[in-house]
Write a protein that holds these residues in place. Structure first.
Motif, PDB file in Angstrom:
ATOM      1  N   LEU A   1       0.843  -1.188   0.000  1.00 17.33           N
ATOM      2  CA  LEU A   1       0.000   0.000   0.000  1.00 17.33           C
ATOM      3  C   LEU A   1       0.883   1.243   0.000  1.00 17.33           C
TER       4      LEU A   1
ATOM      5  N   GLU B   1       1.008   5.631  -0.165  1.00 23.15           N
ATOM      6  CA  GLU B   1       0.401   6.959  -0.208  1.00 23.15           C
ATOM      7  C   GLU B   1       1.477   7.927  -0.681  1.00 23.15           C
TER       8      GLU B   1
ATOM      9  N   GLN C   1      -1.108  12.709  -1.911  1.00 25.72           N
ATOM     10  CA  GLN C   1      -2.197  12.027  -1.207  1.00 25.72           C
ATOM     11  C   GLN C   1      -2.940  11.023  -2.082  1.00 25.72           C
TER      12      GLN C   1
ATOM     13  N   ARG D   1      -3.653   7.312  -2.988  1.00 19.29           N
ATOM     14  CA  ARG D   1      -3.542   6.039  -2.278  1.00 19.29           C
ATOM     15  C   ARG D   1      -3.638   4.925  -3.318  1.00 19.29           C
TER      16      ARG D   1
ATOM     17  N   ARG E   1     -10.468   3.560  -6.027  1.00 14.76           N
ATOM     18  CA  ARG E   1     -10.541   3.755  -4.575  1.00 14.76           C
ATOM     19  C   ARG E   1     -11.158   2.565  -3.840  1.00 14.76           C
TER      20      ARG E   1
ATOM     21  N   ARG F   1      -9.262   0.568  -0.948  1.00  7.37           N
ATOM     22  CA  ARG F   1      -9.835   0.594   0.396  1.00  7.37           C
ATOM     23  C   ARG F   1      -9.990  -0.821   0.954  1.00  7.37           C
TER      24      ARG F   1
ATOM     25  N   GLU G   1      -6.647  -1.940   2.111  1.00  5.10           N
ATOM     26  CA  GLU G   1      -6.280  -1.213   3.328  1.00  5.10           C
ATOM     27  C   GLU G   1      -6.960  -1.855   4.549  1.00  5.10           C
TER      28      GLU G   1
END
Length: 282
Positions: free
Chosen positions: A224, A226, A230, A232, A248, A252, A255
Motif C-alpha cells: 500500500l 500513499e 495524497q 492512495r 478507490r 480501500r 487497506e
C-alpha cells in the motif's frame, strides 16, 4: 506502455520494456561522441577507469552504466552534459519493465505498508540475500542481469536515508524468516538487517505466526502506497506480472485487509524479540 482495465488496475504491458530501447539509444549516443572525440573503446575505458569490455557493453545497450561512469564519459568525450542529462532515465532502466512504475511511486511515498509471504521484501534485503534470490530465479538470469538487479534493489533502500522519511510498516510471514535463502550465513545477515531497520522510529516490523488459525492474508502479498499528492495506491506482483490498483474501492478493501493482518500478527516489539530469538538458533 501501461494498460488500465475497467477495475482501475494499471498493468504492465506484456513483452514491452521501453528501458531496453532507451539503453540502446543511450549506447549509440555514447559511441558517436566517443568516435567524434577520436577515442577507441579501450582508450575511453582507460581514461574513465573501466575496462574495454564494459564500455562495449554499455554502447551495445547490454549493461546499465552507473551515474559516475556516465558523468566521467561525458567529460572525457566532450558531451557537454548530453549524456549526464540522461542519467535519470538510465537509472530507471535498472528495473524490469513490469516494476518500473512501482519503483517510482515507492521513491515518492510518504507512507508505505508491505505484506510479504514468500521472501523478505526487497527494501529489507541484504546484498547477499538479494543476489541469492536473483540467482535462483527461473528461467536463469545471466550474471550481468543479476548484478544490475542487485544494484537496483539496493538503490531502492535509499528510502531509509531520505531527509523526509516515509512512515513504513512490514508484515512478514514467519515461514519467510526460517527459509535459508542463500544458506544459513546469508539468512543470519538478513535477520540482523531486519532487526536493524526495525529499530528505526519510522519503521514497524511485524511477524505473522504460521500457527495463526484466523488469517486475513491468504490471498497473497501486496503493498500500500500513499504519495506526496495524497494518492492512495496498491501494488501486487506475481512472478513478472504486476498491477497497480488505483480505483478507490479496490484500494480501500486492501487497506482494510492490511489492518486486520496487522492485528493478527505479533506486535512490533514481540516481532523484534522473536527475530532476535531466531538469530540465536541460526
Amino acid at each position: 506502455m501501461d494498460l488500465v482495465d475497467g477495475t482501475g488496475t494499471v498493468k504492465a504491458a506484456d513483452g514491452v520494456d521501453p528501458g531496453n530501447g532507451f539503453l540502446r539509444c543511450f549506447g549509440r549516443q555514447m559511441k558517436l561522441l566517443r568516435e567524434a572525440a577520436g577515442l577507441t573503446q579501450a582508450e575511453l575505458g582507460a581514461r574513465v577507469g573501466y575496462g574495454e569490455a564494459q564500455i562495449a557493453s554499455v554502447e551495445q545497450g547490454r549493461r546499465i552504466p552507473k551515474p559516475e561512469l556516465v558523468d566521467a564519459v561525458d567529460r572525457v568525450v566532450g558531451g557537454g552534459g548530453l549524456l549526464s542529462a540522461m542519467k535519470g532515465e538510465v537509472g530507471k532502466a535498472r528495473y524490469p519493465g513490469f516494476a518500473r512504475q512501482y519503483v517510482q511511486l515507492e521513491a515518492e511515498a510518504v507512507e508505505l505498508h508491505v505484506y510479504d509471504t514468500h521472501i523478505v521484501n526487497g527494501l529489507l534485503q541484504t546484498e547477499e540475500y538479494a543476489r541469492a534470490v536473483f540467482t535462483m530465479r527461473r528461467p536463469l538470469l545471466d550474471e550481468g542481469t543479476i548484478d544490475q538487479r542487485v544494484a537496483a534493489r539496493l538503490a531502492r533502500q535509499e528510502i531509509f536515508s531520505r531527509k523526509s522519511r516515509p512512515l513504513m510498516s512490514f508484515v512478514i510471514e514467519e515461514a519467510v524468516l526460517h527459509r535459508p535463502v542463500g544458506g544459513s550465513a546469508v539468512l543470519r545477515g538478513q535477520l540482523e538487517q531486519i532487526l536493524l531497520i526495525g529499530h528505526n522510529r519510522n519503521v514497524e516490523v511485524q511477524v505473522m505466526p504460521t500457527a495463526r488459525a484466523d488469517h486475513a492474508g491468504l490471498s497473497g502479498p501486496f503493498t500500500l502506497i500513499e504519495t506526496v499528492g495524497q494518492r492512495r495506491i496498491a501494488y501486487a506482483e506475481v512472478a513478472s506480472i504486476s498491477g497497480l490498483l488505483t480505483e478507490r474501492k479496490a484500494v480501500r478493501e486492501l487497506e482494510a485487509q492490511y489492518g486486520i493482518i496487522r492485528a493478527q500478527a505479533l506486535t512490533p516489539s514481540e516481532s523484534l524479540a522473536y527475530i532476535e530469538k531466531l538469530l540465536g538458533e541460526v
